[in-house]
Design a protein around this motif. Structure first.
Motif, PDB file in Angstrom:
ATOM      1  N   TYR B  36       0.851  -1.178   0.000  1.00  0.00           N
ATOM      2  CA  TYR B  36       0.000   0.000   0.000  1.00  0.00           C
ATOM      3  C   TYR B  36       0.893   1.236   0.000  1.00  0.00           C
ATOM      4  CZ  TYR B  36      -4.062  -2.846   1.295  1.00  0.00           C
ATOM      5  OH  TYR B  36      -5.087  -3.764   1.302  1.00  0.00           O
ATOM      6  N   GLN B  38       0.878   5.589   0.738  1.00  0.00           N
ATOM      7  CA  GLN B  38       0.188   6.746   1.309  1.00  0.00           C
ATOM      8  C   GLN B  38       0.932   7.996   0.877  1.00  0.00           C
ATOM      9  OE1 GLN B  38      -0.087   6.851   5.645  1.00  0.00           O
ATOM     10  NE2 GLN B  38      -2.054   7.890   5.510  1.00  0.00           N
ATOM     11  N   HIS B  43      -5.039   9.255   1.663  1.00  0.00           N
ATOM     12  CA  HIS B  43      -5.229   8.041   2.430  1.00  0.00           C
ATOM     13  C   HIS B  43      -4.493   6.865   1.778  1.00  0.00           C
ATOM     14  CE1 HIS B  43      -8.610   8.340  -0.434  1.00  0.00           C
ATOM     15  NE2 HIS B  43      -8.417   7.059  -0.592  1.00  0.00           N
ATOM     16  N   LEU B  44      -4.338   5.823   2.544  1.00  0.00           N
ATOM     17  CA  LEU B  44      -3.685   4.619   2.053  1.00  0.00           C
ATOM     18  C   LEU B  44      -4.436   4.043   0.864  1.00  0.00           C
ATOM     19  CD1 LEU B  44      -2.928   2.951   5.449  1.00  0.00           C
ATOM     20  CD2 LEU B  44      -1.296   2.969   3.571  1.00  0.00           C
ATOM     21  N   LEU B  46      -4.071   0.869  -2.425  1.00  0.00           N
ATOM     22  CA  LEU B  46      -3.364  -0.323  -2.873  1.00  0.00           C
ATOM     23  C   LEU B  46      -2.454  -0.002  -4.054  1.00  0.00           C
ATOM     24  CD1 LEU B  46      -3.242  -3.464  -2.441  1.00  0.00           C
ATOM     25  CD2 LEU B  46      -4.797  -3.601  -4.399  1.00  0.00           C
ATOM     26  N   PHE B  90       3.780   0.776   2.639  1.00  0.00           N
ATOM     27  CA  PHE B  90       3.508  -0.263   3.637  1.00  0.00           C
ATOM     28  C   PHE B  90       3.335  -1.619   2.960  1.00  0.00           C
ATOM     29  CE2 PHE B  90       2.799   2.283   7.416  1.00  0.00           C
ATOM     30  CZ  PHE B  90       2.452   3.516   6.906  1.00  0.00           C
ATOM     31  N   ARG B 105       6.010  -1.664   9.411  1.00  0.00           N
ATOM     32  CA  ARG B 105       6.060  -0.323  10.009  1.00  0.00           C
ATOM     33  C   ARG B 105       6.101   0.786   8.982  1.00  0.00           C
ATOM     34  NH1 ARG B 105      10.246   0.188  14.843  1.00  0.00           N
ATOM     35  NH2 ARG B 105       9.407   2.285  14.670  1.00  0.00           N
TER      36      ARG B 105
END
Lengths: 115, 113
Positions: B36, B38, B43-44, B46, B90, B105
């Motif tokens: 993902y 950001q 927003h996050l 895919l 992420f 993280r």
């Protein structure tokens, strides 16, 4: 189409007050997740719902945290007696189904600041 | 406990440089893997995912990732980064035995023009 929405976008509250955070998932998505994102800490899983049911609440940090989902749609995360360490961005995500290869769609988050 | 490790926490590159971000997971058995992204203020979303078939997965914006089962890895790559790739990345994994995707993280990528 409409994505995942969250409200409020920002919330500043005094220590000891209760707050409610709302998530409106994508229509038809059966799975809903809550995460907490702190600076440099990645995403901390809090709770998930399959329909209105939350089978595993072990991710909630304390008994001050609770969540519910009604009608298989909107979910509310409630934090009682807020503490400064609760300050974070709270993210909601939904997916078509629970588990498997289904991607999660994230909302914009609610930034909570506890003073 | 199942875990996802991202070894690079901060990466700084110049435009046109090649990118590889590491991701290792600890799941055994069937695993679904995701990256993902950001972007600042967004927003996050895919970037790409793997759940079966060709281990080399192509995603949006020229990104790709390779699933190497023997190494429990799912590294993200891009041959030539752009300033607009500046973002937090992420890696996430889920398995048939867990309904909860586990996230790494995150890696902060800064691309200088």
């Amino acid at each position: 189409g409409a994505g995942v929405s969250q409200s409020p976008s920002n919330k500043v509250t005094e220590k000891g007050k209760d707050v409610e955070l709302r998530c409106d998932p994508i229509s038809g998505h059966t799975a809903l997740y809550w995460y907490r994102q702190s600076l440099g800490q990645g995403l901390e899983f809090l709770i998930y719902f399959q329909g209105n049911s939350a089978p595993d609440k072990s991710g909630l940090p304390s008994d001050r945290f609770s969540a519910e989902r009604t009608g298989g749609s909107v979910s509310t995360l409630t934090i009682q007696r807020t503490q400064q360490e609760d300050s974070a961005v709270y993210l909601c995500a939904s997916s078509l189904e629970l588990a498997g290869p289904y991607e999660q769609y994230f909302g914009p988050g609610t930034r909570l600041t506890v003073t | 406990a199942q875990s996802v490790s991202q070894h690079n926490h901060h990466v700084i590159l110049s435009e046109a440089a090649s990118l590889e971000l590491g991701c290792n997971y600890s799941y055994g058995g069937t695993v679904n893997l995701f990256w993902y992204v950001q972007y600042p203020g967004q927003h996050l979303q895919l970037l790409l995912k793997y759940f079966s078939g060709d281990p080399l997965v192509k995603g949006i914006k020229g990104f790709e990732a390779e699933f190497i089962k023997s190494k429990f890895s799912f590294n993200l790559r891009k041959p030539s980064v752009q300033w607009s790739d500046t973002a937090e990345y992420f890696c996430a994994a889920s398995s048939g035995g867990s309904y909860i995707p586990t996230f790494g993280r995150g890696t902060s990528l800064i691309v200088h023009p």
